[in-house]
Structure formats: C-alpha cells, structure tokens
Design an enzyme around this catalytic site. Structure first.
Site, PDB file in Angstrom:
ATOM      1  N   GLU A  41      -1.252  10.686  -5.911  1.00 57.36           N
ATOM      2  CA  GLU A  41      -0.724  10.739  -4.890  1.00 57.36           C
ATOM      3  C   GLU A  41      -1.078   9.523  -3.804  1.00 57.36           C
ATOM      4  O   GLU A  41      -0.153   8.976  -3.091  1.00 57.36           O
ATOM      5  CB  GLU A  41      -1.387  11.887  -4.081  1.00 57.36           C
ATOM      6  CG  GLU A  41      -0.724  12.075  -2.640  1.00 57.36           C
ATOM      7  CD  GLU A  41      -1.184  13.266  -1.954  1.00 57.36           C
ATOM      8  OE1 GLU A  41      -0.911  13.554  -0.795  1.00 57.36           O
ATOM      9  OE2 GLU A  41      -2.057  14.022  -2.365  1.00 57.36           O
ATOM     10  N   GLN A  48       6.185  -7.312  17.725  1.00 61.02           N
ATOM     11  CA  GLN A  48       5.739  -8.286  18.972  1.00 61.02           C
ATOM     12  C   GLN A  48       6.465  -9.351  18.564  1.00 61.02           C
ATOM     13  O   GLN A  48       6.888  -9.847  19.835  1.00 61.02           O
ATOM     14  CB  GLN A  48       4.364  -8.681  18.636  1.00 61.02           C
ATOM     15  CG  GLN A  48       3.571  -9.357  19.563  1.00 61.02           C
ATOM     16  CD  GLN A  48       3.515  -8.666  20.806  1.00 61.02           C
ATOM     17  OE1 GLN A  48       3.341  -7.500  21.013  1.00 61.02           O
ATOM     18  NE2 GLN A  48       3.205  -9.547  22.079  1.00 61.02           N
TER      19      GLN A  48
END
Length: 391
Positions: free
Chosen positions: A246, A340
């Site tokens: 996983e 940004q």
C-alpha cells in the site's frame, strides 16, 4: 534507464489513450457532482485495464508484475485523473481475495471486480482509530453458524460507489464479552444491500472533490461464514501484510504527481514575465527548480528500486515507509513551490497546480501519517535487524 517490457510500454500508450478519451473529459463534470461515475470502472474493465494480476480463469492477465500497476498509477497522475480510485479497487483491496481469500470467494467476487461491475472498498478507519488500529471499536461477534457486525467507519474511499467492502472489526469469540487482545480482529466481506448496512453522505473535502468518501454504519449486520475473509481473530496480521505494498502504491503516485507538477511549473515560469524578463531567468527560480528536479529524480530511482524488490518478494515494511515518507514530503514541497512560482494564478482553480495542491495535502496523512512513518523507520534503526544488516 527505467526497465519496462515492450508489452508494458505499449500498455502505457494504451492506458494513456484510455484516460484521455474516457476519463479526463469527464473530470470537471464529476468534480461538480462529487463522484466519479460508475461507468468509468466498467469502461476500464472492458479494456482489460482494471485488474492485471488475477489469473486468466477469473478474467485477468495472470501477471503479478507490479510494473503494470506502476504504469497505471503514473499515467493517472500525468492525466490529472487521480480522483478515479481504480488502483484502490484493483491493487489495494482486490489482492485481499488473492492473499487471504479462499477459492470460492475468488470465483464469486473477482470476475465482476475485473469487469468493473463490482466496485471495491476497504473500511478500517474510525473516528478514534486511524493509524492506531488498536483503538477500533467496531466488533465482529462469532455466533457459530454466522457472525454479527456492529460499529461505524469513516473517511472510506469509494464509500458511495462500493458494492463490496472489506470491513475490519474487533473479534469477539463465541460466548466472549471482550476481545482476546487489542489486535484480535476479523475481516469480513460486506455486500451492498445487506440488512443493517448503511452509508452516510458523500463527505466534503479540502481536495479531490470527485473522489467519493463516506461514513459507513453497521447495525447487527449478519455476516455468513462464507463472507469471513482469512482467519477469524487474525485480521490485524492480514492488514499488516498488505501495508508495505500500500505504501509503495502511494509513493509511486507521489513521485509521478511531483514530476507532473514540476513539468507544469517549468512551462509556466518559462512564459511568465517579471520585471521585464522571464521568471525562469531569475536565479531564485533556477535554484528552486534545480533542487526540486534533483529530489524528484532521486525519489523516482528509489521507487523503481523498491518496485524491483517487490517483484522479487523482498520489499520490507521499513523500506516502504521510507518511500511513503519521502514521497509525500517531496510531493508536498513541489506543490507548495509550484503554487508560489505560479503567483496569483496558482491560487486559481482553473490552473492544475491549484487542484493538485489541495489534492495532495491528504497524502502526508493517509496510509500512515509522516509521523507514523518516522516511528516505523526509527524503531527499525535501533533494532537488531538494522545492526545485523550493517554488519
């Protein structure tokens, strides 16, 4: 150079085309609706792209090579269709039937899972039990010829669409009033329409708006013996056996998503003008992008290395935890810097980086938070196994 077979390379092209034709054009509609249409799973199943690993007798290709799913995960990130949780269905939940299910269960469930007629989910998380499953309060009481499931789960992915849910609960042996120990659990298969099984509303989230996430409630749900998955009382161990894969699945997605965000940001700064010149000509931009490019490349190399180990049966929980930790942190750094460098545009939903930013925030939490990953890695550092490995 990355190692994929010729057949896998052709599959990558086919899967990319599938996403472009059948999934990506509908994402805006599905985000508005708050759920991916069930037809997406059926269309993937019709093309043999939903589950690769099951044997041919069930309808799969019978190839356990993780690189098939690596391609699916990478192309899903590239196409910005991550809310289509096919990998959760195919590679995270489906293998429970292979690893701990019996032949009757595999014959009963796998063909329709492969075709996309049946959608899968796994329900472990509760309000008081996330990374620490010992806090689970749901119970599975053994009644001899059947079991009784009670409790509730929350934040369940594919929670609305799921037809079959693997549910974990504290195991109460026949006649017992308390679990034998905090980790004595049983996994049961709950099917749509079972009396006492209900769902809450589709939960609103910070990101991933098209991914259906729901609460589930179990009120004296009768579980026939044939719907017990694995050994009663051994559910915690069964769950732990699947965690390394996983976390590799997660890291594979983080690496691909970070690279896609990097490419989008690179294209944007090469076009954006600031103080009379391209933003890409600014030293700060070049330094930021150089650092990110290096980190993403190194992450990809590590993920590919772990995929190779996993195919050999050598993937460890510690190595997978490192990949999950680094992958989620590097991905988040890329998303933050990407917004940004996009400036005000990065805050606008019309730009992919904005959706990727909010969608990726969960990744330092799900499948074990960054703090839990550090705990796993830290314990290993001071274990005898670590010392023997160094020697």
């Amino acid at each position: 150079m990355r190692q994929f077979t010729e057949e896998q390379t052709l599959f990558r092209s086919s899967y990319r085309q599938f996403l472009e034709e059948e999934i990506k054009p509908h994402m805006a509609e599905w985000r508005e609706a708050g759920i991916v249409d069930r037809s997406a799973f059926r269309k993937a199943g019709e093309r043999g792209m939903l589950m690769i690993w099951p044997d041919e007798k069930y309808g799969g290709l019978g190839d356990p090579d993780f690189r098939w799913d690596q391609i699916i995960i990478e192309e899903t990130a590239r196409a910005e269709t991550g809310e289509f949780f096919a990998t959760l269905h195919s590679r995270l939940v489906g293998p429970y039937f292979k690893n701990i299910g019996n032949e009757e269960q595999r014959e009963r469930f796998l063909p329709k899972c492969i075709s996309g007629e049946t959608i899968l989910a796994v329900a472990m998380t509760e309000p008081g039990a996330g990374s620490d499953l010992s806090g689970m309060r749901s119970t599975v009481r053994d009644m001899g010829d059947h079991l009784i499931l009670n409790g509730s789960k929350t934040y369940i992915s594919n929670g609305i669409n799921a037809d079959v849910v693997i549910v974990a609960g504290k195991y109460l042996a026949e006649g017992a009033s308390e679990p034998a120990n905090p980790h004595a659990m049983t996994l049961v298969i709950v099917e749509r329409g079972m009396e006492g099984f209900s769902r809450g509303q589709n939960l609103k989230k910070m990101g991933l708006p098209a991914q259906d996430t729901a609460e589930m409630f179990f009120d004296d749900v009768i579980i026939p013996r044939e719907n017990v998955l694995g050994t009663p009382g051994m559910g915690f161990i069964h769950l732990m056996e699947g965690l390394a894969e996983e976390r590799l699945i997660a890291a594979t997605g983080y690496s691909a998503s970070a690279r896609h965000a990097f490419d989008l940001t690179r294209d944007f700064v090469m076009e954006r003008n600031v103080f009379g010149k391209k933003l890409s000509q600014m030293q700060n931009t070049q330094f930021k992008m150089a650092e990110l490019d290096s980190e993403i490349d190194m992450l990809q190399v590590y993920v590919d290395h772990l995929v190779n180990l996993h195919n050999q049966g050598l993937l460890t929980a510690n190595a997978a935890a490192k990949a999950k930790l680094l992958g989620s942190e590097i991905q988040w750094k890329m998303m933050d810097e990407g917004v940004q460098l996009h400036g005000g545009a990065g805050y606008m939903d019309e730009y992919s980086i904005s959706r990727m930013f909010t969608g990726s925030r969960i990744n330092r939490i799900l499948a074990g938070s960054s703090e839990v990953m550090k705990l796993i890695i830290g314990r290993d550092i001071f274990s005898q196994n670590y010392q023997s490995m160094l020697n």
